[in-house]
Write an enzyme that holds these catalytic residues in place. Structure first.
Site, PDB file in Angstrom:
ATOM      1  N   PRO A  25       0.799  -1.239   0.000  1.00 55.29           N
ATOM      2  CA  PRO A  25       0.000   0.000   0.000  1.00 55.29           C
ATOM      3  C   PRO A  25       0.828   1.284   0.000  1.00 55.29           C
ATOM      4  O   PRO A  25       0.279   2.355  -0.255  1.00 55.29           O
ATOM      5  CB  PRO A  25      -0.825  -0.109   1.282  1.00 55.29           C
ATOM      6  CG  PRO A  25      -0.067  -1.054   2.156  1.00 55.29           C
ATOM      7  CD  PRO A  25       0.637  -2.009   1.244  1.00 55.29           C
TER       8      PRO A  25
ATOM      9  N   TYR B  25       4.099   9.288  -8.027  1.00 52.33           N
ATOM     10  CA  TYR B  25       3.013   9.326  -7.037  1.00 52.33           C
ATOM     11  C   TYR B  25       1.712   9.821  -7.670  1.00 52.33           C
ATOM     12  O   TYR B  25       0.643   9.272  -7.423  1.00 52.33           O
ATOM     13  CB  TYR B  25       3.405  10.223  -5.856  1.00 52.33           C
ATOM     14  CG  TYR B  25       2.517  10.017  -4.641  1.00 52.33           C
ATOM     15  CD1 TYR B  25       2.879   9.115  -3.648  1.00 52.33           C
ATOM     16  CD2 TYR B  25       1.302  10.702  -4.499  1.00 52.33           C
ATOM     17  CE1 TYR B  25       2.057   8.898  -2.538  1.00 52.33           C
ATOM     18  CE2 TYR B  25       0.484  10.496  -3.411  1.00 52.33           C
ATOM     19  CZ  TYR B  25       0.864   9.595  -2.427  1.00 52.33           C
ATOM     20  OH  TYR B  25       0.037   9.384  -1.342  1.00 52.33           O
TER      21      TYR B  25
HETATM   22  C1  PHB Z   1      -5.029   5.482   2.929  1.00 53.25           C
HETATM   23  O1  PHB Z   1      -5.625   4.460   3.325  1.00 53.25           O
HETATM   24  O2  PHB Z   1      -5.518   6.604   3.086  1.00 53.25           O
HETATM   25  C2  PHB Z   1      -3.713   5.379   2.291  1.00 53.25           C
HETATM   26  C3  PHB Z   1      -3.070   4.150   2.199  1.00 53.25           C
HETATM   27  C4  PHB Z   1      -1.829   4.071   1.608  1.00 53.25           C
HETATM   28  C5  PHB Z   1      -1.232   5.211   1.099  1.00 53.25           C
HETATM   29  C6  PHB Z   1      -1.875   6.425   1.160  1.00 53.25           C
HETATM   30  C7  PHB Z   1      -3.113   6.510   1.750  1.00 53.25           C
HETATM   31  O3  PHB Z   1      -0.014   5.148   0.542  1.00 53.25           O
END
Ligand code: PHB
Ligand code: APR
Length: 388
Positions: free
Chosen positions: A292, A383
């Site tokens: 993630p 990103y």
């Molecule tokens: C989120 O759940 O808001 C989230 C997860 C991973 C990321 C950024 C945001 O890299």
């Protein structure tokens, strides 16, 4: 029953594809193993690239996102030496939209309802047949009865644990995988976000992330050992650990409250190649998983959907050769996001057995990012999303 495109899985990939195809006059049927409430109960990341935002608008379901989503022009990175910001807008002229995947899925279901889409929930034992012939079909069980759907093409949008990828003979697939030796413990809380933009924190105690869903709803994560269970972490223990890992000036003012949701997720990079087998096309998590860090999961699903939608549209208009390009086009972009999420993960986490050398390399990487505009531009480009 007959349709042009059978779609396996009613997550964001399946719904987005169905929505685009139906608006282009192409018939679909979506088969989903779970109930709608179950699908809408899943909490996932919430950062949309421009390409994903554009696709949702093109699918006719971007109105609420445009009203309620928050445009972020940069992000913060935190190290033991303090916090710095990477300005996406200044470096590459692009931004991201912060809007939860749960909301995206809800909007997609609502838009599908308006179009009168056929979405069959609680479809059990879905099986794919005759994939390499001209006339594939799908079978499943529901309410104690067997059903059959004939179609021209099948889109496997059934996530990492689905049956679509398994329907490709093992000797015709190559799988690439990296499993990371830690997980993320995530908490959703009805509190104001700690800062205007996200904070990705590299800390000796482990990675932490401060994120958000809207001005009243925050999402936080901390790196934990894979052996940790949700039950091991009280809300108080989570907030204490998070505060230790975020910059002091943020920790001091951060609002805390009861968790609305708490879960542990493992981190994995996975790709299967090719993404096509005869008339079956894999899309989204069915073909690849990213850690993630960098929030690429939903965004990669969106670019797959974009490529497959274009190819299916051409094929349905008589140009079947367009389908030959799908797998290679999708994979080119997928590996870009694989590299980026691996890089972010490597730079920001504490690895078991990490040596002092590894530690110094992480610090040097972060220092480059803090001080070199070219390094910032490369991060900002990745990103906010590589081009489609
Ligand atoms: C989120 O759940 O808001 C989230 C997860 C991973 C990321 C950024 C945001 O890299
Ligand atoms: N038959 C029918 N449906 C199935 C089957 C099956 N055998 N197996 C799984 N499904 C359904 C799941 O219940 C789920 O609703 O397929 C859907 C797949 O949805 P996701 O796992 O959400 O995958 P995808 O739609 O590709 O979404 C991309 O973005 O943020 C990331 O990983 C995150 O979900 C995410 C993804």
């Amino acid at each position: 029953m007959r349709t042009q495109v059978a779609i396996i899985g009613g997550g964001p990939s399946g719904l987005m594809l169905s929505q685009l195809l139906m608006r282009a006059g192409i018939d679909t049927v979506v088969l989903e193993r779970q109930s709608r409430d179950y699908v809408l109960g899943r909490i996932r990341a919430g950062v949309l690239e421009q390409g994903c935002v554009d696709l949702l608008r093109r699918a006719g379901c971007g109105d609420r996102m445009d009203r309620e989503g928050m445009v972020h022009e940069g992000t913060n990175l935190s190290t033991v030496n303090g916090m710095f910001r990477v300005d996406f807008k200044a470096r590459v002229g692009a931004t991201v939209m912060v809007y939860g995947q749960t909301e995206v899925t809800q909007d997609l279901y609502a838009a599908q309802d308006v179009l009168g889409a056929t979405i069959i929930h609680q479809a059990r034992d879905v099986a794919l047949h005759d994939l390499t012939g001209d006339a594939p079909h799908v079978t499943w069980e529901k309410d104690g009865r067997s059903h059959r759907l004939d179609c021209d093409y099948i889109a496997g949008c059934d996530g990492f644990h689905g049956i679509s990828r398994q329907s490709i003979p093992a000797e015709s697939r190559t799988e690439y995988e990296r499993v990371y030796p830690f997980g993320w413990l995530g908490v959703l809380s009805r509190t104001a976000p700690a800062t205007e933009e996200l904070i990705y924190a590299n800390h000796p105690r482990g990675f932490a992330l401060a994120s958000m869903r809207n001005p009243q709803l925050s999402r936080y994560y901390i790196q934990v050992p894979l052996s940790d269970k949700v039950e091991d972490w009280s809300d108080a223990a989570f907030w204490d650990e998070l505060r230790r890992r975020l910059p002091a000036e943020v920790a001091e003012v951060m609002e805390t409250g009861p968790s609305v949701e708490k879960s542990v997720a493992p981190l994995r990079s996975f790709v299967t190649e090719p993404m096509r087998w005869g008339r079956l096309f894999l899309v989204g998590d069915a073909a690849h998983i990213v850690p993630p860090t960098g929030a690429k999961g939903l965004n990669l699903a969106a670019s797959d959907v974009h490529y497959l939608f274009e190819a299916l549209q051409a094929a349905c208009a008589g140009d079947a050769a367009a389908l030959d390009l799908y797998s290679d086009r999708a994979l080119r972009r997928i590996w870009g996001a694989m590299r980026f999420s691996w890089w972010m993960t490597s730079m920001l986490h504490r690895f078991p057995g990490q040596s002092d050398f590894d530690q110094k390399i992480q610090e040097a990487e972060l220092y480059q990012l803090e001080t070199l505009e070219t390094a910032q531009a490369a991060m900002a480009r990745n990103y906010t999303g590589l081009p489609y």
